[in-house]
Design a protein around this motif. Sequence first.
Motif, PDB file in Angstrom:
ATOM      1  N   LEU A 127     166.679  11.175  73.708  1.00 13.04           N
ATOM      2  CA  LEU A 127     166.239  10.387  72.552  1.00 13.04           C
ATOM      3  C   LEU A 127     164.919   9.632  72.746  1.00 13.04           C
ATOM      4  CD1 LEU A 127     169.681   8.992  71.383  1.00 13.04           C
ATOM      5  CD2 LEU A 127     168.096  10.313  69.965  1.00 13.04           C
ATOM      6  N   PRO A 128     164.629   9.053  73.906  1.00 14.58           N
ATOM      7  CA  PRO A 128     163.391   8.280  74.023  1.00 14.58           C
ATOM      8  C   PRO A 128     162.113   9.079  73.754  1.00 14.58           C
ATOM      9  CG  PRO A 128     164.872   7.756  75.841  1.00 14.58           C
ATOM     10  CD  PRO A 128     165.461   8.940  75.132  1.00 14.58           C
ATOM     11  N   ASP A 144     160.039  10.623  67.900  1.00 15.17           N
ATOM     12  CA  ASP A 144     159.657   9.638  66.888  1.00 15.17           C
ATOM     13  C   ASP A 144     160.563   9.689  65.662  1.00 15.17           C
ATOM     14  OD1 ASP A 144     156.977   9.215  68.258  1.00 15.17           O
ATOM     15  OD2 ASP A 144     156.820  11.323  67.691  1.00 15.17           O
ATOM     16  N   VAL A 186     164.435  11.150  64.312  1.00  9.81           N
ATOM     17  CA  VAL A 186     165.741  11.714  64.667  1.00  9.81           C
ATOM     18  C   VAL A 186     166.486  11.994  63.371  1.00  9.81           C
ATOM     19  CG1 VAL A 186     167.920  11.358  65.881  1.00  9.81           C
ATOM     20  CG2 VAL A 186     165.787  10.443  66.844  1.00  9.81           C
ATOM     21  N   VAL A 190     176.136   7.865  66.357  1.00  9.04           N
ATOM     22  CA  VAL A 190     174.927   7.039  66.361  1.00  9.04           C
ATOM     23  C   VAL A 190     175.361   5.583  66.442  1.00  9.04           C
ATOM     24  CG1 VAL A 190     172.775   6.514  65.146  1.00  9.04           C
ATOM     25  CG2 VAL A 190     173.763   8.798  64.989  1.00  9.04           C
ATOM     26  N   LEU A 237     171.062   4.140  69.273  1.00 10.38           N
ATOM     27  CA  LEU A 237     169.906   3.537  68.619  1.00 10.38           C
ATOM     28  C   LEU A 237     168.991   2.848  69.633  1.00 10.38           C
ATOM     29  CD1 LEU A 237     171.813   2.088  65.545  1.00 10.38           C
ATOM     30  CD2 LEU A 237     170.237   4.042  65.521  1.00 10.38           C
ATOM     31  N   MET A 251     166.420   5.111  71.164  1.00 12.44           N
ATOM     32  CA  MET A 251     165.293   5.547  70.346  1.00 12.44           C
ATOM     33  C   MET A 251     164.097   4.633  70.592  1.00 12.44           C
ATOM     34  SD  MET A 251     167.316   6.444  66.765  1.00 12.44           S
ATOM     35  CE  MET A 251     165.790   6.736  65.850  1.00 12.44           C
ATOM     36  N   ALA A 258     160.662   4.218  65.758  1.00  6.75           N
ATOM     37  CA  ALA A 258     161.194   5.540  65.418  1.00  6.75           C
ATOM     38  C   ALA A 258     161.944   5.496  64.083  1.00  6.75           C
ATOM     39  CB  ALA A 258     162.118   6.035  66.524  1.00  6.75           C
ATOM     40  N   LEU A 306     165.150   7.028  61.851  1.00  8.06           N
ATOM     41  CA  LEU A 306     166.439   7.715  61.801  1.00  8.06           C
ATOM     42  C   LEU A 306     166.665   8.218  60.379  1.00  8.06           C
ATOM     43  CD1 LEU A 306     169.229   8.314  63.279  1.00  8.06           C
ATOM     44  CD2 LEU A 306     170.051   6.285  62.046  1.00  8.06           C
ATOM     45  N   LEU A 312     163.386  -0.326  64.285  1.00 12.52           N
ATOM     46  CA  LEU A 312     163.548   1.042  63.795  1.00 12.52           C
ATOM     47  C   LEU A 312     163.395   1.098  62.279  1.00 12.52           C
ATOM     48  CD1 LEU A 312     166.673   2.265  65.844  1.00 12.52           C
ATOM     49  CD2 LEU A 312     164.247   2.587  66.400  1.00 12.52           C
TER      50      LEU A 312
END
Length: 316
Positions: free
Chosen positions: A190-191, A194, A196, A210, A215, A218, A222, A224, A247
């Motif tokens: 995930l990291p 940009d 997801v 999730v 989260l 991320m 980013a 979601l 986020l």
Amino acid sequence: MITVAVPDQQVADALGDLGDDVRLVLWNPKETDAPDDERDRIDLVCLPHLHGGRHIYGRIGTCPNVKVIQIPSAGYEHVAAIVPDGVVLANARGVHDTRVAEMTLALALASRRRLPQYLDAQRRGVWEQDPWTPPLADSRALVVGYGSIGEAIGARLRACEVHVEGVARSARVAPDGTTVHAVADLATVLPGFDVVVIVTPHDESTDRLVDAGFLAAMPDGALLINVGRGKVVDTDALLAELHAGRLHAALDVTDPEPLPQGHPLWSAPNCLITPHVAGFEVLTNRRYTDLVRRQVVALREGAEAPNAVMVGSAPR
């Protein structure tokens, strides 16, 4: 003779001539019991959208010779427990890929380029520039649930010069060449992304997938996007990240759903919400009618129903 029940005349017209051995009858189990003179003859029932409910499947259960129920959605967890005993349930996998992929692209572009911010400024009559919004091009997107819809999403994102990878139960290379990671490796994957995109169904394995840990993995800033099922995302954990300003989110599905008036998601910062409309394909569309025609061919040949996902065990 094969008897196919469709919910309205428009669907019947779109299907057209299915052969001399096929009869079309109009029956919408959402509205009425099965016609008395057809009850023992119906082989295939095609349900309309928003068709869930025990009373609907109970009406189908009074038809002793129904072999297949064709639902209009890819997801079927909401009716799995009420399908009549011995009846095959077929989902609409593949029918909605294009519409869901289009909506995903629209949500990604709108969120990255801050279109809600500009629409709000327009309503206020204010020239409010923010020229440094991040582009979608050159970003990296991770599609969690890389099946047929995931592939359709990937194709559209790549057209915008996005690097796309996927996530599934096990690592593989998808038929379209996409690198697909195992879901067990999410924390380390995930990291690097940009954007997801969540497009998984909801079951025990994806419930609150999730969560706060997901989260937190991320990167800052980013986005979601959830076009799968609302319960795949922990709403409280997402709200915490949104209010922290870390986020962004674009949600076509939510938990709870429908999202009630006054729910904190409505007013959460950097959150774009659409009311679960990404995948509603009209039943006169060729993708749906082609699937029904394939069901008829399978019944004629005594073959397995296309898109069969389960055989019901609920009593008739």
